[in-house]
Write a protein that holds these residues in place. Structure first.
Motif, PDB file in Angstrom:
ATOM      1  N   ALA A  88      82.044  36.066   2.865  1.00  0.00           N
ATOM      2  CA  ALA A  88      80.599  36.085   1.389  1.00  0.00           C
ATOM      3  C   ALA A  88      79.333  35.944   2.018  1.00  0.00           C
ATOM      4  CB  ALA A  88      80.674  34.494   0.885  1.00  0.00           C
ATOM      5  N   VAL A  89      78.772  36.408   2.836  1.00  0.00           N
ATOM      6  CA  VAL A  89      77.066  36.304   3.836  1.00  0.00           C
ATOM      7  C   VAL A  89      76.500  37.349   2.586  1.00  0.00           C
ATOM      8  CG1 VAL A  89      75.620  36.646   5.087  1.00  0.00           C
ATOM      9  CG2 VAL A  89      77.461  34.274   5.149  1.00  0.00           C
ATOM     10  N   ASN A  90      75.304  37.783   2.039  1.00  0.00           N
ATOM     11  CA  ASN A  90      74.892  38.624   2.136  1.00  0.00           C
ATOM     12  C   ASN A  90      73.675  38.650   2.703  1.00  0.00           C
ATOM     13  OD1 ASN A  90      73.040  40.614   0.655  1.00  0.00           O
ATOM     14  ND2 ASN A  90      72.486  39.763  -0.381  1.00  0.00           N
ATOM     15  N   PRO A  91      73.515  39.750   3.423  1.00  0.00           N
ATOM     16  CA  PRO A  91      72.637  39.973   4.862  1.00  0.00           C
ATOM     17  C   PRO A  91      71.007  39.550   4.257  1.00  0.00           C
ATOM     18  CG  PRO A  91      74.443  41.044   5.459  1.00  0.00           C
ATOM     19  CD  PRO A  91      74.510  40.892   3.387  1.00  0.00           C
ATOM     20  N   GLU A  92      70.948  40.275   2.967  1.00  0.00           N
ATOM     21  CA  GLU A  92      69.441  40.682   2.357  1.00  0.00           C
ATOM     22  C   GLU A  92      68.675  39.489   2.300  1.00  0.00           C
ATOM     23  OE1 GLU A  92      69.613  43.195  -1.169  1.00  0.00           O
ATOM     24  OE2 GLU A  92      70.950  44.470   0.122  1.00  0.00           O
ATOM     25  N   ASP A  93      69.609  38.144   2.258  1.00  0.00           N
ATOM     26  CA  ASP A  93      69.564  36.784   2.316  1.00  0.00           C
ATOM     27  C   ASP A  93      68.316  35.939   3.166  1.00  0.00           C
ATOM     28  OD1 ASP A  93      69.719  36.696  -0.497  1.00  0.00           O
ATOM     29  OD2 ASP A  93      72.504  35.677  -0.375  1.00  0.00           O
ATOM     30  N   TYR A  94      68.717  37.347   4.636  1.00  0.00           N
ATOM     31  CA  TYR A  94      67.751  36.389   5.903  1.00  0.00           C
ATOM     32  C   TYR A  94      67.178  37.313   6.695  1.00  0.00           C
ATOM     33  CZ  TYR A  94      72.479  33.358   4.340  1.00  0.00           C
ATOM     34  OH  TYR A  94      72.999  32.312   3.990  1.00  0.00           O
ATOM     35  N   ILE A  95      65.876  36.959   7.667  1.00  0.00           N
ATOM     36  CA  ILE A  95      65.232  37.304   7.572  1.00  0.00           C
ATOM     37  C   ILE A  95      65.491  37.736   9.670  1.00  0.00           C
ATOM     38  CG2 ILE A  95      63.825  34.943   8.543  1.00  0.00           C
ATOM     39  CD1 ILE A  95      62.766  39.054   8.352  1.00  0.00           C
ATOM     40  N   ALA A  96      67.066  35.981   9.835  1.00  0.00           N
ATOM     41  CA  ALA A  96      66.996  36.544  11.737  1.00  0.00           C
ATOM     42  C   ALA A  96      68.414  35.635  11.377  1.00  0.00           C
ATOM     43  CB  ALA A  96      66.572  34.981  11.874  1.00  0.00           C
ATOM     44  N   ILE A  97      68.996  35.702  12.088  1.00  0.00           N
ATOM     45  CA  ILE A  97      70.483  35.077  12.268  1.00  0.00           C
ATOM     46  C   ILE A  97      70.809  34.487  14.193  1.00  0.00           C
ATOM     47  CG2 ILE A  97      71.881  37.758  13.491  1.00  0.00           C
ATOM     48  CD1 ILE A  97      74.141  36.524  12.241  1.00  0.00           C
ATOM     49  N   TYR A  98      71.243  33.605  14.258  1.00  0.00           N
ATOM     50  CA  TYR A  98      71.662  32.781  15.844  1.00  0.00           C
ATOM     51  C   TYR A  98      73.328  32.581  15.552  1.00  0.00           C
ATOM     52  CZ  TYR A  98      71.230  28.573  18.461  1.00  0.00           C
ATOM     53  OH  TYR A  98      71.621  28.219  19.290  1.00  0.00           O
ATOM     54  N   TYR A  99      73.364  32.937  16.663  1.00  0.00           N
ATOM     55  CA  TYR A  99      74.212  33.051  17.037  1.00  0.00           C
ATOM     56  C   TYR A  99      74.863  31.512  18.176  1.00  0.00           C
ATOM     57  CZ  TYR A  99      76.322  37.666  16.260  1.00  0.00           C
ATOM     58  OH  TYR A  99      76.523  38.993  14.965  1.00  0.00           O
ATOM     59  N   ALA A 100      75.648  30.295  17.656  1.00  0.00           N
ATOM     60  CA  ALA A 100      75.305  29.472  18.380  1.00  0.00           C
ATOM     61  C   ALA A 100      77.265  29.401  19.376  1.00  0.00           C
ATOM     62  CB  ALA A 100      75.673  28.028  17.493  1.00  0.00           C
ATOM     63  N   GLY A 101      76.445  28.856  20.676  1.00  0.00           N
ATOM     64  CA  GLY A 101      77.692  28.466  21.475  1.00  0.00           C
ATOM     65  C   GLY A 101      78.622  28.274  21.418  1.00  0.00           C
ATOM     66  N   GLY A 102      79.647  27.441  22.176  1.00  0.00           N
ATOM     67  CA  GLY A 102      80.755  26.822  22.731  1.00  0.00           C
ATOM     68  C   GLY A 102      81.858  27.996  22.908  1.00  0.00           C
ATOM     69  N   HIS A 103      82.869  27.865  23.608  1.00  0.00           N
ATOM     70  CA  HIS A 103      83.562  29.185  24.222  1.00  0.00           C
ATOM     71  C   HIS A 103      84.719  29.360  23.377  1.00  0.00           C
ATOM     72  CE1 HIS A 103      82.874  26.779  27.987  1.00  0.00           C
ATOM     73  NE2 HIS A 103      83.029  28.037  28.568  1.00  0.00           N
TER      74      HIS A 103
END
Length: 228
Positions: A88-103
């Motif tokens: 449901a995410v629209n990439p045009e809304d964002y200036i950055a993406i962050y992948y949080a970790g955890g296994h």
């Protein structure tokens, strides 16, 4: 510049190959979140399946001030318990993406085509991709418009083989992240010592090696965004 938001990606996967529970690492969400929020950015939370992501209970430490502030904030809990499904995410809304970790990220980050497409679009519209620890697994499947891997020729870091060995989970994961990053053409670097903060900045890609690196990734992202 701050009219665009930051997207934090959290794993929906909760089981290691040895049957033990896993999920996301709390500090990798909270340490990053507070620095970006304090810098004035609006932040959304997404996950492959949406709704409440599984917490790796080993990371539940409320003696950590950032964790406690986050955990005791009812509005943040509401957002965390109702993450936006990546579909449901629209990439045009964002200036950055962050992948949080955890296994857990090792399973469902690289195996989600929509997630890879969202990140690629954010990047190709001039935005930033950032990741910490096992969150760097999300970088493995990102292909740019020219068909090349995002990682090709980029200097990156992520949870090191040595660190996986030291916590005795090399057999509990589907692959070793350091090896897979290299397989995608990345120039992998790690800190001299395990479990100390280490980040790499390569063009608009910012990566951190381990949970201890989340704040440094956040600060590097704020600095990069402020210089746009």
């Amino acid at each position: 510049m701050k009219d665009k938001k930051i997207l934090i990606v959290i794993t929906s996967h909760n089981t290691l190959n040895n049957g033990k529970e896993t999920g996301y690492w709390l500090g990798e969400v909270t340490h990053f979140y507070h620095i970006l929020a304090d810098a004035g950015f609006e932040i959304d939370f997404t996950s492959p399946q949406g709704n409440q992501p599984p917490l790796d209970q080993r990371s539940y430490d409320l003696r950590d001030k950032d964790n406690r502030l986050f955990w005791e904030d009812e509005s943040l809990q509401a957002k965390l318990n109702h993450t936006i499904p990546i579909a449901a995410v629209n990439p045009e809304d964002y200036i950055a993406i962050y992948y949080a970790g955890g296994h857990g990220a090792m399973w469902d980050f690289p195996n989600n085509q929509k997630l890879a497409q969202v990140a690629a679009q954010i990047y190709e519209q001039g935005g930033y991709i950032s990741a910490v620890c096992h969150g760097s697994a999300g970088l493995l499947s990102i292909k740019l418009a020219d068909g090349r891997s995002l990682l090709d020729g980029k200097t990156v870091t992520g949870f090191a083989n040595l660190e996986e060995k030291l916590i005795r989970l090399t057999k509990a994961v589907p692959y070793l992240l350091e090896d897979e990053l290299k397989n995608q053409g990345a120039i992998y670097k790690r800190g001299v010592l395990p479990f100390i903060p280490h980040i790499e900045v390569s063009d608009r890609l910012i990566t951190g090696q381990n949970p201890q690196s989340a704040k440094a990734v956040a600060k590097a992202l704020v600095e990069s965004l402020s210089q746009r």
